[in-house]
Write a protein that holds these residues in place. Sequence first.
Motif, mmCIF file in Angstrom:
data_model
loop_
_atom_site.group_PDB
_atom_site.id
_atom_site.type_symbol
_atom_site.label_atom_id
_atom_site.label_comp_id
_atom_site.label_asym_id
_atom_site.label_seq_id
_atom_site.Cartn_x
_atom_site.Cartn_y
_atom_site.Cartn_z
ATOM 1 N N ASP A 48 -12.497 14.103 -61.355
ATOM 2 C CA ASP A 48 -13.065 12.759 -61.466
ATOM 3 C C ASP A 48 -12.253 11.752 -60.661
ATOM 4 O OD1 ASP A 48 -15.081 13.642 -63.101
ATOM 5 O OD2 ASP A 48 -14.109 12.988 -64.969
ATOM 6 N N HIS A 50 -10.443 12.272 -57.958
ATOM 7 C CA HIS A 50 -10.724 12.446 -56.535
ATOM 8 C C HIS A 50 -12.131 11.969 -56.171
ATOM 9 C CE1 HIS A 50 -7.121 14.358 -55.028
ATOM 10 N NE2 HIS A 50 -7.076 15.057 -56.144
ATOM 11 N N ARG A 51 -13.068 12.161 -57.071
ATOM 12 C CA ARG A 51 -14.441 11.731 -56.835
ATOM 13 C C ARG A 51 -14.521 10.211 -56.654
ATOM 14 N NH1 ARG A 51 -16.625 14.331 -61.259
ATOM 15 N NH2 ARG A 51 -16.452 16.371 -60.331
ATOM 16 N N HIS A 52 -13.663 9.485 -57.353
ATOM 17 C CA HIS A 52 -13.702 8.022 -57.327
ATOM 18 C C HIS A 52 -12.525 7.393 -56.600
ATOM 19 C CE1 HIS A 52 -17.029 8.307 -60.079
ATOM 20 N NE2 HIS A 52 -16.300 9.010 -60.911
#
Length: 87
Positions: A48, A50-52
């Motif tokens: 999460d 890394h996703r954001h």
Amino acid sequence: METLSCPRCGAEMVSRGLGDGEVSQCPDGHGVFLSRADLGALTESELDWHRHAGQHTAPLPRITADMAQAPVSSRPPARAWVETLFD
């Protein structure tokens, strides 16, 4: 989670909450212990993060007449969420 001893030095590991789970850490820095469920939760948190990560950029500093150069952060940005856990 029950109290654990460090397998390397025998010291009692210190437990603390970490997100939704718990981690036990050697006070002398020899390692950490996680249950399988806690490791899964940490992995999901890392994904999460890394996703954001691109959305959490720092704002540009305001330029003023008395500035010689832009302020420099004392710490480099974390490359991963896990790096922020163990200072």
